[in-house]
Design an enzyme around this catalytic site. Structure first.
Site, short mmCIF file in Angstrom:
data_model
loop_
_atom_site.label_atom_id
_atom_site.label_comp_id
_atom_site.label_asym_id
_atom_site.label_seq_id
_atom_site.Cartn_x
_atom_site.Cartn_y
_atom_site.Cartn_z
N HIS A 73 -2.80 -24.59 -42.50
CA HIS A 73 -1.83 -24.05 -43.45
C HIS A 73 -0.79 -25.10 -43.80
CE1 HIS A 73 1.38 -23.39 -40.43
NE2 HIS A 73 0.43 -22.93 -39.63
N ASP A 75 2.31 -24.49 -45.14
CA ASP A 75 3.72 -24.10 -45.06
C ASP A 75 4.28 -24.32 -43.67
OD1 ASP A 75 2.01 -21.91 -44.31
OD2 ASP A 75 3.74 -20.58 -44.33
N ASP A 105 2.73 -28.22 -36.33
CA ASP A 105 2.38 -26.90 -36.90
C ASP A 105 2.49 -26.94 -38.41
OD1 ASP A 105 1.77 -24.21 -37.04
OD2 ASP A 105 3.80 -23.54 -36.61
N GLU A 137 1.04 -19.05 -44.53
CA GLU A 137 0.53 -18.52 -43.26
C GLU A 137 1.66 -17.95 -42.43
OE1 GLU A 137 -0.43 -18.70 -38.91
OE2 GLU A 137 1.10 -19.78 -40.05
N GLU A 138 2.81 -18.61 -42.46
CA GLU A 138 3.92 -18.23 -41.59
C GLU A 138 4.53 -16.88 -41.96
OE1 GLU A 138 4.53 -19.69 -38.95
OE2 GLU A 138 4.10 -21.83 -39.10
N GLU A 165 -4.84 -25.19 -35.52
CA GLU A 165 -3.52 -24.87 -34.98
C GLU A 165 -3.28 -25.67 -33.69
OE1 GLU A 165 -1.05 -23.02 -36.00
OE2 GLU A 165 -1.82 -21.58 -37.45
N HIS A 359 8.12 -24.54 -34.44
CA HIS A 359 9.25 -23.72 -34.89
C HIS A 359 10.58 -24.13 -34.25
CE1 HIS A 359 6.44 -20.08 -36.04
NE2 HIS A 359 5.95 -21.26 -36.41
#
Length: 386
Positions: A73, A75, A105, A137-138, A165, A359
């Site tokens: 992903h 984003d 990520d 995705e997030e 991932e 994150h």
């Protein structure tokens, strides 16, 4: 230029594009499309309804079914209110680590996969290699869900999907789904001294929650044999219940935020069907006897399919042969893998970096993780060579 140097340079460029989910990812998708297209890939860019987001789907190799999909992903999560040492969108290196928002990520995997394009282009491939880079995705796997709708009608679907991932290159063969809902109750306000003349939205919300809790207990008895999840059954959580203003007014509005983490898609369908039936057959008839415009509406915030562990999993077996791993694990976080599994693909999660860094401020990926990922991808090309 070595593969690692190419990957590092491309990762620097990807980090410099701040693809926070609230913002457009078109610049990053265009960059990747150009890189892949320069090496002969057939590239499709699929924009969403807003025109500000896009998925990229590309293929190198024969146009036939049975290929390998490399997925990531585009984003990243926001950096606002996080205490970063430096600019999170200007990648820097320190102590064998690359720092920046999205390094692990999951732009690290995207950079490594894209860096393999020159080798794939010069190799006669028995099976195609596909690239799928998605948006949002997030915030609920929105891009992958759109992509799934497009792929479902095609007869050249990949057979295997590797979702990169951050797993520290461990093989992950399963995770629970994550389904989030908001249910809103519209009743009829009135004076608290005459409750029979109103429709108390809070009371009906409480009854709704009570039904969810009864189903939560039933889910324990639906635990699949040998489930290795913790806990091994599907779960329901009530996150928020609000409604009403003061002691002596019948509340006309109430709202519940709730979620479930299904082990199987059948459990998700079981809960949804039971709750819809309870509303239609029990709550609404009672509410509308007093107020015909009373209502109960559930909004789907996000339904992320789980990745169900399968006894026969060709993707798992392939990655094991490429990495030399002896075992597999399950994870608690959600991914797009289940959506590809629902299309009939064998799916597995394996990528560079640690979810422990995702994150967070000063997110990083170790260079050694990228080396391991590139080694896996080189092994994949060797296996696909004609």
């Amino acid at each position: 230029m070595t593969d690692l140097a190419t990957t590092r340079a491309l990762l620097h460029d990807l980090i410099a594009i701040p693809t926070v989910s609230a913002d457009s990812n078109l610049e990053m998708i265009a960059l990747l499309a150009n890189r892949l297209g320069d090496h002969g890939a057939e590239v499709e860019i699929m924009t969403d309804d807003t025109g500000k987001k896009a998925n990229l789907l590309a293929r190198i190799g024969p146009d036939e079914p049975g290929g390998i999909l490399l997925s990531g992903h585009s984003d990243v999560v926001p950096v606002a209110d996080q205490d970063w040492s430096r600019d999170p969108f200007d990648m820097w290196e320190d102590g064998g680590k690359l720092f920046g928002r999205g390094t692990c990520d999951m732009k690290g995997f995207i950079a490594a996969a894209t860096a393999m394009a020159p080798r794939l282009a010069e190799t006669p491939l028995r099976r195609p290699v596909h690239f799928a880079f998605t948006h949002d995705e997030e915030v609920g796997c929105l891009g992958a869900r759109n992509l799934s709708d497009v792929l479902r009608g095609r007869d050249t679907l990949p057979a295997l999907a590797i979702i990169g991932e951050p797993t520290e290159m461990r093989i992950i063969e399963g995770h629970k789904g994550c389904c989030e809902y908001t249910t809103r109750f519209t009743g009829l306000e009135g004076h608290g001294s005459r409750p029979e003349l109103g429709v108390n939205a809070v009371e009906y919300a409480v009854r709704y929650v009570s039904q969810l809790l009864r189903l939560r207990e039933q889910l324990r008895h639906r635990t699949p044999p040998g489930s290795a999840f913790e806990p091994p059954w599907s779960t329901i959580n009530i996150g928020r219940l609000t409604g009403g203003h003061v002691h002596n007014v019948i509340p006309g509005l109430a709202e519940i935020d709730w979620e479930m983490r299904p082990v199987t898609d059948a459990d998700r369908a079981f809960v949804r069907e039971r709750m819809e039936r309870y509303v239609k057959k029990t709550l609404l008839p009672e509410m509308r006897r007093v107020h015909p415009r009373a209502d109960v509406i559930t909004q789907v915030i996000g339904e992320v399919a789980g990745l169900e562990p399968m006894e026969d999993n060709a993707a798992r077996d392939l990655v094991a042969s490429l990495t030399g791993a002896n075992g597999t694990d399950l994870v608690s976080f959600g991914t797009e893998a289940g959506l590809f599994q629902q299309l009939g693909m064998s799916a597995v999660i394996c990528g560079p970096g640690s979810i422990a860094q995702a994150h967070k401020p000063d997110e990083f990926i170790e260079l050694d993780q990228l080396v391991q990922c590139l080694s896996m991808l080189h092994g994949l090309v060797d296996q696909l060579a004609a």
